[in-house]
Enzyme design. Sequence first.
Site, PDB file in Angstrom:
ATOM      1  N   ASN A   1     -16.025  -3.991 -16.574  1.00  0.00           N
ATOM      2  CA  ASN A   1     -16.408  -5.313 -16.399  1.00  0.00           C
ATOM      3  C   ASN A   1     -15.308  -6.295 -16.878  1.00  0.00           C
ATOM      4  O   ASN A   1     -14.154  -5.829 -17.284  1.00  0.00           O
ATOM      5  CB  ASN A   1     -17.746  -5.411 -17.488  1.00  0.00           C
ATOM      6  CG  ASN A   1     -17.277  -5.291 -18.938  1.00  0.00           C
ATOM      7  OD1 ASN A   1     -16.525  -6.049 -19.397  1.00  0.00           O
ATOM      8  ND2 ASN A   1     -17.871  -4.210 -19.469  1.00  0.00           N
ATOM      9  N   ARG A   2     -15.473  -7.616 -16.702  1.00  0.00           N
ATOM     10  CA  ARG A   2     -14.337  -8.520 -16.902  1.00  0.00           C
ATOM     11  C   ARG A   2     -13.898  -8.995 -18.381  1.00  0.00           C
ATOM     12  O   ARG A   2     -13.233  -9.747 -18.596  1.00  0.00           O
ATOM     13  CB  ARG A   2     -14.657  -9.811 -16.083  1.00  0.00           C
ATOM     14  CG  ARG A   2     -14.937  -9.542 -14.854  1.00  0.00           C
ATOM     15  CD  ARG A   2     -14.769 -10.963 -14.162  1.00  0.00           C
ATOM     16  NE  ARG A   2     -15.141 -10.838 -12.645  1.00  0.00           N
ATOM     17  CZ  ARG A   2     -14.273 -10.485 -11.793  1.00  0.00           C
ATOM     18  NH1 ARG A   2     -13.105 -10.397 -11.930  1.00  0.00           N
ATOM     19  NH2 ARG A   2     -14.763 -10.424 -10.365  1.00  0.00           N
TER      20      ARG A   2
END
Length: 228
Positions: A34-35
């Site tokens: 994920n970011r």
Amino acid sequence: GRALEGRGALAGRVVVVTAGPTREPIDPVRFIGNRSSGRMGYEIAAAAWRRGAQTILIAGPSHLPVPEGVELRRVETAEQMRAAVAEALPAADTLVMSAAVADFRPANAATDKIKKEAGGVPQIVLEPTADVLRATRDVRPAGCVVVGFALETADVVENGRRKLHGKGLDLLVVNDATEPGAGFEVETNRVVLLQPDLPDEALPLMSKAEVADRILDRVESILTAEPG
Ligand code: CTP
Ligand code: CA
């Protein structure tokens, strides 16, 4: 160094902070991630050490420099994050769970690299990971202050209050993703602080370092209010 330990409002306290994303393997070279940059958690760890705490940072993959004085424990998967938190928890006065832990992982990671010559399109079947915060509920040391994070895109306070109570938290920091300047891959944050017995406090847009200080101010007052 240990220069500041022994001084500051958190002297003698052990603060455990999680940060960054997790990576869940699909095969030996691919993962679901994920970011999350890890920045919010790294700022909290840096600030906790400046306040005199013995600080343990359990971090998923992040390129950020390790803050001075902080003990880093590197993990990759949600399961490794759960195990590292379980190991650190018995000594913790505070747990700050700012990591963006995967909710799902591939049920059967391939042991060899998936090849396109095999034909067809692979179907990746997911299974749930453990909820690290919830898993700590019955094994938290007495008086341990537990802080969670949430990113919400709708009904920010209502969803936040539900997580605060559902995970048995002392403080929930909600990122309001409906506002510009909040969330992943930015230096700033716009958060709402939720505690069980206090009104919501919506902070203005500020740097993640400033948010870290506001969070630790709350942690200090909860620690001070507790008997013993
Ligand atoms: N969290 C955790 N373990 C997980 C997922 C989340 O410990 N497997 C923690 C996060 O570190 C955060 C808090 O739970 O402090 C809230 O995470 P969030 O993703 O907002 O909530 P979820 O319960 O996963 O619900 P959803 O993603 O569906 O909104
Ligand atoms: Ca989640």
